[in-house]
Motif scaffolding. Structure first.
Motif, PDB file in Angstrom:
ATOM      1  N   MET A   1       0.842  -1.198   0.000  1.00 29.45           N
ATOM      2  CA  MET A   1       0.000   0.000   0.000  1.00 29.45           C
ATOM      3  C   MET A   1       0.876   1.247   0.000  1.00 29.45           C
ATOM      4  O   MET A   1       1.896   1.295   0.674  1.00 29.45           O
ATOM      5  CB  MET A   1      -0.890   0.026   1.236  1.00 29.45           C
ATOM      6  N   GLN A   2       0.448   2.239  -0.760  1.00 30.86           N
ATOM      7  CA  GLN A   2       1.204   3.483  -0.857  1.00 30.86           C
ATOM      8  C   GLN A   2       0.852   4.408   0.308  1.00 30.86           C
ATOM      9  O   GLN A   2      -0.311   4.534   0.693  1.00 30.86           O
ATOM     10  CB  GLN A   2       0.891   4.178  -2.176  1.00 30.86           C
ATOM     11  N   ALA A   3       1.894   5.031   0.861  1.00 29.54           N
ATOM     12  CA  ALA A   3       1.695   5.918   2.010  1.00 29.54           C
ATOM     13  C   ALA A   3       0.789   7.087   1.641  1.00 29.54           C
ATOM     14  O   ALA A   3       0.858   7.614   0.525  1.00 29.54           O
ATOM     15  CB  ALA A   3       3.045   6.424   2.511  1.00 29.54           C
ATOM     16  N   PHE A   4      -0.046   7.493   2.574  1.00 31.85           N
ATOM     17  CA  PHE A   4      -0.930   8.639   2.363  1.00 31.85           C
ATOM     18  C   PHE A   4      -0.110   9.926   2.367  1.00 31.85           C
ATOM     19  O   PHE A   4       0.839  10.067   3.143  1.00 31.85           O
ATOM     20  CB  PHE A   4      -1.978   8.720   3.481  1.00 31.85           C
ATOM     21  N   ASN A   5      -0.494  10.864   1.509  1.00 23.70           N
ATOM     22  CA  ASN A   5       0.120  12.183   1.590  1.00 23.70           C
ATOM     23  C   ASN A   5      -0.594  13.005   2.660  1.00 23.70           C
ATOM     24  O   ASN A   5      -1.557  12.543   3.285  1.00 23.70           O
ATOM     25  CB  ASN A   5       0.099  12.883   0.228  1.00 23.70           C
ATOM     26  N   ASP A   6      -0.131  14.226   2.870  1.00 23.26           N
ATOM     27  CA  ASP A   6      -0.682  15.054   3.954  1.00 23.26           C
ATOM     28  C   ASP A   6      -2.175  15.322   3.765  1.00 23.26           C
ATOM     29  O   ASP A   6      -2.946  15.300   4.735  1.00 23.26           O
ATOM     30  CB  ASP A   6       0.074  16.383   4.040  1.00 23.26           C
ATOM     31  N   LEU A   7      -2.590  15.588   2.523  1.00 22.26           N
ATOM     32  CA  LEU A   7      -3.994  15.909   2.272  1.00 22.26           C
ATOM     33  C   LEU A   7      -4.883  14.686   2.512  1.00 22.26           C
ATOM     34  O   LEU A   7      -5.973  14.799   3.095  1.00 22.26           O
ATOM     35  CB  LEU A   7      -4.162  16.410   0.831  1.00 22.26           C
ATOM     36  N   GLU A   8      -4.430  13.512   2.082  1.00 20.60           N
ATOM     37  CA  GLU A   8      -5.201  12.285   2.307  1.00 20.60           C
ATOM     38  C   GLU A   8      -5.277  11.954   3.797  1.00 20.60           C
ATOM     39  O   GLU A   8      -6.327  11.522   4.291  1.00 20.60           O
ATOM     40  CB  GLU A   8      -4.545  11.133   1.542  1.00 20.60           C
ATOM     41  N   THR A   9      -4.153  12.175   4.493  1.00 22.14           N
ATOM     42  CA  THR A   9      -4.145  11.943   5.942  1.00 22.14           C
ATOM     43  C   THR A   9      -5.110  12.884   6.649  1.00 22.14           C
ATOM     44  O   THR A   9      -5.856  12.475   7.547  1.00 22.14           O
ATOM     45  CB  THR A   9      -2.725  12.131   6.503  1.00 22.14           C
ATOM     46  N   ALA A  10      -5.100  14.160   6.233  1.00 26.76           N
ATOM     47  CA  ALA A  10      -6.007  15.151   6.833  1.00 26.76           C
ATOM     48  C   ALA A  10      -7.462  14.768   6.584  1.00 26.76           C
ATOM     49  O   ALA A  10      -8.305  14.880   7.489  1.00 26.76           O
ATOM     50  CB  ALA A  10      -5.721  16.535   6.256  1.00 26.76           C
ATOM     51  N   ALA A  11      -7.779  14.306   5.375  1.00 25.65           N
ATOM     52  CA  ALA A  11      -9.156  13.927   5.044  1.00 25.65           C
ATOM     53  C   ALA A  11      -9.604  12.739   5.890  1.00 25.65           C
ATOM     54  O   ALA A  11     -10.737  12.709   6.401  1.00 25.65           O
ATOM     55  CB  ALA A  11      -9.253  13.589   3.557  1.00 25.65           C
ATOM     56  N   PHE A  12      -8.712  11.759   6.065  1.00 23.74           N
ATOM     57  CA  PHE A  12      -9.046  10.588   6.884  1.00 23.74           C
ATOM     58  C   PHE A  12      -9.292  10.998   8.334  1.00 23.74           C
ATOM     59  O   PHE A  12     -10.277  10.572   8.952  1.00 23.74           O
ATOM     60  CB  PHE A  12      -7.908   9.567   6.810  1.00 23.74           C
ATOM     61  N   CYS A  13      -8.405  11.825   8.872  1.00 26.30           N
ATOM     62  CA  CYS A  13      -8.546  12.270  10.269  1.00 26.30           C
ATOM     63  C   CYS A  13      -9.835  13.067  10.461  1.00 26.30           C
ATOM     64  O   CYS A  13     -10.523  12.923  11.484  1.00 26.30           O
ATOM     65  CB  CYS A  13      -7.344  13.118  10.675  1.00 26.30           C
ATOM     66  N   ASP A  14     -10.163  13.899   9.483  1.00 27.09           N
ATOM     67  CA  ASP A  14     -11.368  14.722   9.567  1.00 27.09           C
ATOM     68  C   ASP A  14     -12.625  13.842   9.587  1.00 27.09           C
ATOM     69  O   ASP A  14     -13.555  14.069  10.385  1.00 27.09           O
ATOM     70  CB  ASP A  14     -11.410  15.686   8.384  1.00 27.09           C
ATOM     71  N   GLN A  15     -12.659  12.828   8.724  1.00 29.58           N
ATOM     72  CA  GLN A  15     -13.812  11.920   8.697  1.00 29.58           C
ATOM     73  C   GLN A  15     -13.933  11.154  10.013  1.00 29.58           C
ATOM     74  O   GLN A  15     -15.033  11.020  10.558  1.00 29.58           O
ATOM     75  CB  GLN A  15     -13.655  10.926   7.542  1.00 29.58           C
TER      76      GLN A  15
END
Length: 344
Positions: free
Chosen positions: A1-15
């Motif tokens: 699996m490819q590591a999440f970038n900052d924006l993807e990490t932020a979206a996951f945390c927000d959800q």
């Protein structure tokens, strides 16, 4: 699996923050997210989290098992679980990684523009030397004379470039590869930071960026109820600036020796001016985490302002340089040609 970038990490945390604040457990929340997603790679990550979470009962361990989230986030999630404040931690992590993404995009946009302009300038100059100069040389020969002086030197350079096109392309490809390595690899990024630290305007942006990340991390960790020394230890993980890292290490030592956090930060020069005073006020009022959050926001504004100012200077400067270079090349052949035509 490819590591999440900052924006993807932020979206996951927000959800996850929205789910947890609604009173839904992390396991049920991941199940809800699985139902809503259609992306295969995202489904793979969420399914791995769900299975590990059901197996261990630890959301932090479930996230760690996927190897797509940054270590800092995993540490903070673990702390959030221990303290029972996981929803707040996820919300603050979302804001933190949104800030990280904003910083990264600002840096890229600032340095992408001059690189593109320099590339365009090189292309224009090469076309003038290789394609346009031979046309003027033919005109000179038709008039019974030859290029001399500076114009002849430019013509020779164009001929050399044309005859060595393979070598030139190889050199440009090597430069492009080195540029990609400087962006994509840690060694390259360190080398680029060392080079940038020698330029005053870039050094100022680097200092503000490091301070912004430190303040944002401190706001997050302090609000989680951690001790200042542990907060600095976690914040230090985000630092990529060697000089700023020394300041954090010195600050940690002073705090370990019994000095209060605001005095240690002021003494080591982590923050300066009004930012240092905000830390002191925050400690006196018992709102250190809020002060750090405010400092991070102010530094973000400062970074954006510095980069906009740099672009405002670079844009006309690059246009002027291109105009001057092109003008010198054309005048070097036009003036002698005008002189010849006038003598006929």
């Amino acid at each position: 699996m490819q590591a999440f970038n900052d924006l993807e990490t932020a979206a996951f945390c927000d959800q996850m923050a929205l789910i947890l604040k609604s009173g839904i457990s992390s396991t049920e929340g991941i199940s809800v997210m699985l139902e809503d997603t259609s992306d295969p790679s995202e489904r793979e990550v969420l399914l791995a989290i769900l299975n590990k979470n059901e197996e261990t009962g630890s959301f932090a361990k479930a996230l760690a098992s996927t190897c797509v989230f940054p270590d800092y986030m995993l540490n903070m999630v673990s702390i959030g679980e221990e303290t029972g404040r996981l929803d707040e931690v996820m919300s603050q992590l979302a804001a933190h990684y949104e800030r990280e993404d904003s910083i990264r995009r600002s840096v890229r946009s600032t340095f992408a523009y001059p690189i593109i302009m320099i590339a365009m300038m090189i292309i224009v100059i090469v076309i003038l030397l290789v394609k346009v100069m031979p046309i003027f040389a033919a005109v000179f020969r038709q008039l019974g004379t030859e290029m001399t002086g500076f114009s002849k030197a430019l013509m020779n350079i164009g001929t050399a470039i044309s005859s060595s096109s393979v070598a030139l392309i190889s050199v440009l490809a090597l430069i492009a590869i080195l540029g990609i390595l400087a962006i994509k690899t840690e060694v390259g990024r360190r080398a680029a930071r060392r080079f940038g630290s020698k330029i005053k305007s870039i050094r100022a942006i680097m200092d503000s960026t490091a301070a912004c990340r430190f303040a944002g991390a401190m706001a997050l960790t302090l609000s989680s109820g951690l001790m200042p020394d542990r907060c600095m230890e976690l914040s230090e993980e985000l630092n990529s600036d060697a000089d700023f890292g020394k300041k954090i290490a010195n600050c940690r030592q002073l705090v370990s020796d019994g000095k209060d956090l605001s005095a240690a930060i002021h003494e080591t020069g982590i923050f300066s001016g009004v930012y240092s005073r905000l830390v002191s006020i925050g400690q006196k009022t018992g709102n250190m985490d809020e002060s750090m959050s405010r400092i991070a926001a102010l530094y973000q504004e400062e970074i954006d302002s510095r980069m906009n100012n740099m672009l405002a200077v670079l844009e006309p400067a690059m246009v002027i340089v291109i105009s001057i270079v092109v003008g010198i090349i054309l005048l070097s052949v036009m003036l002698p040609l005008i002189g010849i035509m006038a003598a006929i």
